[in-house]
Design a protein around this motif. Structure first.
Motif, PDB file in Angstrom:
ATOM      1  N   GLY A 164     106.774  36.357 -11.052  1.00 57.39           N
ATOM      2  CA  GLY A 164     105.438  35.779 -10.926  1.00 57.39           C
ATOM      3  C   GLY A 164     105.070  34.811 -12.033  1.00 57.39           C
ATOM      4  N   ASP A 165     105.608  35.010 -13.250  1.00 58.37           N
ATOM      5  CA  ASP A 165     105.233  34.113 -14.353  1.00 58.37           C
ATOM      6  C   ASP A 165     106.418  33.249 -14.776  1.00 58.37           C
ATOM      7  OD1 ASP A 165     106.753  36.185 -15.315  1.00 58.37           O
ATOM      8  OD2 ASP A 165     105.815  36.118 -17.308  1.00 58.37           O
ATOM      9  N   GLU A 166     107.278  32.943 -13.796  1.00 65.08           N
ATOM     10  CA  GLU A 166     108.481  32.175 -14.137  1.00 65.08           C
ATOM     11  C   GLU A 166     108.165  30.757 -14.612  1.00 65.08           C
ATOM     12  OE1 GLU A 166     108.153  33.632 -11.136  1.00 65.08           O
ATOM     13  OE2 GLU A 166     109.888  34.926 -10.788  1.00 65.08           O
ATOM     14  N   LEU A 167     109.033  30.261 -15.452  1.00 70.06           N
ATOM     15  CA  LEU A 167     109.015  28.840 -15.774  1.00 70.06           C
ATOM     16  C   LEU A 167     109.723  28.131 -14.624  1.00 70.06           C
ATOM     17  CD1 LEU A 167     108.670  26.471 -17.851  1.00 70.06           C
ATOM     18  CD2 LEU A 167     111.023  26.962 -18.536  1.00 70.06           C
ATOM     19  N   LYS A 168     109.021  27.154 -14.018  1.00 68.52           N
ATOM     20  CA  LYS A 168     109.602  26.462 -12.865  1.00 68.52           C
ATOM     21  C   LYS A 168     110.469  25.288 -13.325  1.00 68.52           C
ATOM     22  CE  LYS A 168     107.032  28.535  -9.563  1.00 68.52           C
ATOM     23  NZ  LYS A 168     107.647  29.832  -9.280  1.00 68.52           N
ATOM     24  N   LEU A 169     111.647  25.217 -12.787  1.00 69.18           N
ATOM     25  CA  LEU A 169     112.556  24.107 -13.075  1.00 69.18           C
ATOM     26  C   LEU A 169     113.137  23.599 -11.768  1.00 69.18           C
ATOM     27  CD1 LEU A 169     114.754  25.356 -16.050  1.00 69.18           C
ATOM     28  CD2 LEU A 169     112.918  23.716 -16.107  1.00 69.18           C
ATOM     29  N   GLU A 170     113.535  22.339 -11.780  1.00 68.43           N
ATOM     30  CA  GLU A 170     114.266  21.797 -10.628  1.00 68.43           C
ATOM     31  C   GLU A 170     115.551  21.167 -11.158  1.00 68.43           C
ATOM     32  OE1 GLU A 170     110.111  20.533  -8.356  1.00 68.43           O
ATOM     33  OE2 GLU A 170     111.513  18.974  -9.026  1.00 68.43           O
ATOM     34  N   VAL A 171     116.657  21.499 -10.547  1.00 68.12           N
ATOM     35  CA  VAL A 171     117.919  20.879 -10.948  1.00 68.12           C
ATOM     36  C   VAL A 171     118.564  20.272  -9.702  1.00 68.12           C
ATOM     37  CG1 VAL A 171     120.207  21.219 -11.959  1.00 68.12           C
ATOM     38  CG2 VAL A 171     118.249  22.477 -12.874  1.00 68.12           C
ATOM     39  N   VAL A 172     118.924  18.998  -9.814  1.00 69.78           N
ATOM     40  CA  VAL A 172     119.549  18.297  -8.693  1.00 69.78           C
ATOM     41  C   VAL A 172     121.005  18.001  -9.054  1.00 69.78           C
ATOM     42  CG1 VAL A 172     119.413  16.296  -7.161  1.00 69.78           C
ATOM     43  CG2 VAL A 172     117.326  17.207  -8.199  1.00 69.78           C
ATOM     44  N   GLY A 173     121.915  18.395  -8.178  1.00 67.93           N
ATOM     45  CA  GLY A 173     123.326  18.077  -8.382  1.00 67.93           C
ATOM     46  C   GLY A 173     123.563  16.616  -8.069  1.00 67.93           C
ATOM     47  N   LYS A 174     124.027  15.867  -9.066  1.00 64.92           N
ATOM     48  CA  LYS A 174     124.314  14.444  -8.878  1.00 64.92           C
ATOM     49  C   LYS A 174     125.817  14.280  -8.844  1.00 64.92           C
ATOM     50  CE  LYS A 174     120.052  12.786  -9.164  1.00 64.92           C
ATOM     51  NZ  LYS A 174     119.492  11.700  -8.345  1.00 64.92           N
ATOM     52  N   ARG A 175     126.235  12.982  -8.726  1.00 69.78           N
ATOM     53  CA  ARG A 175     127.686  12.794  -8.660  1.00 69.78           C
ATOM     54  C   ARG A 175     128.258  12.999 -10.058  1.00 69.78           C
ATOM     55  NH1 ARG A 175     130.567   7.969  -5.429  1.00 69.78           N
ATOM     56  NH2 ARG A 175     132.386   7.858  -6.757  1.00 69.78           N
ATOM     57  N   TRP A 176     128.444  14.272 -10.319  1.00 66.41           N
ATOM     58  CA  TRP A 176     129.083  14.851 -11.505  1.00 66.41           C
ATOM     59  C   TRP A 176     128.204  14.905 -12.731  1.00 66.41           C
ATOM     60  CZ3 TRP A 176     132.971  10.890  -9.691  1.00 66.41           C
ATOM     61  CH2 TRP A 176     133.560  11.351  -8.513  1.00 66.41           C
ATOM     62  N   TRP A 177     126.896  15.078 -12.495  1.00 69.70           N
ATOM     63  CA  TRP A 177     126.002  15.434 -13.598  1.00 69.70           C
ATOM     64  C   TRP A 177     124.797  16.137 -12.995  1.00 69.70           C
ATOM     65  CZ3 TRP A 177     121.158  12.915 -13.797  1.00 69.70           C
ATOM     66  CH2 TRP A 177     121.037  11.784 -12.971  1.00 69.70           C
TER      67      TRP A 177
END
Ligand code: CUA
Length: 327
Positions: free
Chosen positions: A113-126
């Motif tokens: 419930g109190d998580e730190l929200k992050l978004e990670v996108v897989g790119k072409r090798w980063w």
């Protein structure tokens, strides 16, 4: 192949295995990883027990070498043995594993419930890393606070990748057009190596990242600095580097907040100077490696999307200095 060459090859393989810098899933540094390590040990224990029992039966069978005359007299015993060993035992073992696995999976999915929200996108090798509540974008190095659960939304803008920090959590696939979640809590400050766990092209092995877990106060300072935009060069050389960066193809592919550079192809470089590595943990972020990468990154990471940039030596030094100043 001679026996000596075969032995030498085996020894080399063992040595290479021992030298690997990949962290172990059994060296868990968080509850989620500990759940998985426990499941691994249970599976290992059960598999070892089955191996020993079956191996024991084979040895007994070889020793007894019963002749055909005796076989008929123990048919009832054989059939009971087949039912127990061939059906009852496997069902019990697999049922135990199924219950434990389902239970682990449910625990790993529960949100606090109190998580730190992050978004990670897989790119072409980063890896593109976003802190959506703070409008901060960075790449390849994920700072998180110790003791607070992190909820990462994972996706990809190209092929399927898999996000994996062995010491903190299990693997979760990053699939184009779909979002998956991964949750973990780092227990202790430290730097944890992560890697792509799904073959995604020729640089799959160099698609790595760091999770840098810091005390909450240090993390807040880090995030606070990322929110500010300080693109103003502090020396004539850095100013020249900025001009060259905006003039060349660099600005078309990279974003540096607070400047005209708004490209979306390569990593956001707004805080590039404080990153420890370049090229998704390919080389340390030193002036020499930066210069080599800009001149021709294809020699360091063949197949990546950045073309060689031909610059005069003085201009190259200036861009290297400018990028190092971005933090
Ligand atoms: Cu991305 Cu393998």
């Amino acid at each position: 192949m001679t026996r000596r060459r075969l032995l030498a090859l085996l020894a080399a393989a063992l040595l290479l295995g021992a030298c690997s810098d990949s962290p172990s899933v059994l060296d868990a540094k968080g509850d989620e990883a500990r759940h998985l390590a426990g499941t691994w040990w249970l599976m290992f224990g059960l598999a070892a027990a089955v191996y020993v029992v079956v191996g024991g039966f084979i040895v007994v069978a070889i020793i007894r070498r019963r002749d055909a005359g005796q076989a008929g007299s123990s048919a009832a015993g054989d059939s009971r043995f087949l039912w127990l060993g061939g059906i009852v035992m496997p069902v019990v073992v697999l049922a135990v594993l199924a219950v434990v696995t389902i239970n682990s999976t449910r625990n790993l999915r529960t949100a606090a419930g109190d998580e730190l929200k992050l978004e990670v996108v897989g790119k072409r090798w980063w890896w593109e890393v976003r802190y959506p509540d703070d409008q901060v974008v960075t790449a390849n190095e994920i700072h998180v606070p110790v003791g607070r659960p992190v909820d990462i939304v994972l996706t990809s803008d190209n092929v399927v990748h898999s996000f994996w920090v062995p010491q903190l959590a299990g693997k979760v696939d990053m699939i184009p057009g779909q979002t998956n979640h991964l949750r973990f809590t780092a227990e202790k400050p430290g730097t944890y190596l992560g890697e792509c766990a799904e073959f995604c092209g020729i640089q799959h092995a160099r698609m790595r990242f760091l999770v840098i877990a810091e005390e909450p106060s240090a993390f807040d300072r880090w995030l606070g600095r990322r929110r500010q935009v300080r693109p103003t060069p502090t020396s004539e050389q850095e100013a020249q580097g900025q001009r060259v960066f905006m003039r060349e193809a660099c600005a078309g592919c990279h974003t540096i907040r607070g400047t005209p550079a708004r490209g979306q192809v390569g990593p956001d470089l707004t805080d590039f100077g404080q990153r420890r590595f370049i090229g998704a943990v390919t080389e340390p972020n030193t002036e020499g490696h930066r210069a080599a990468w800009i001149s021709n990154s294809q020699t360091m990471k063949p197949g990546n999307l950045m073309p060689p940039i031909a610059l005069e030596p003085e201009e190259l030094d200036a861009v290297v200095a400018y990028l190092g100043s971005l933090e």
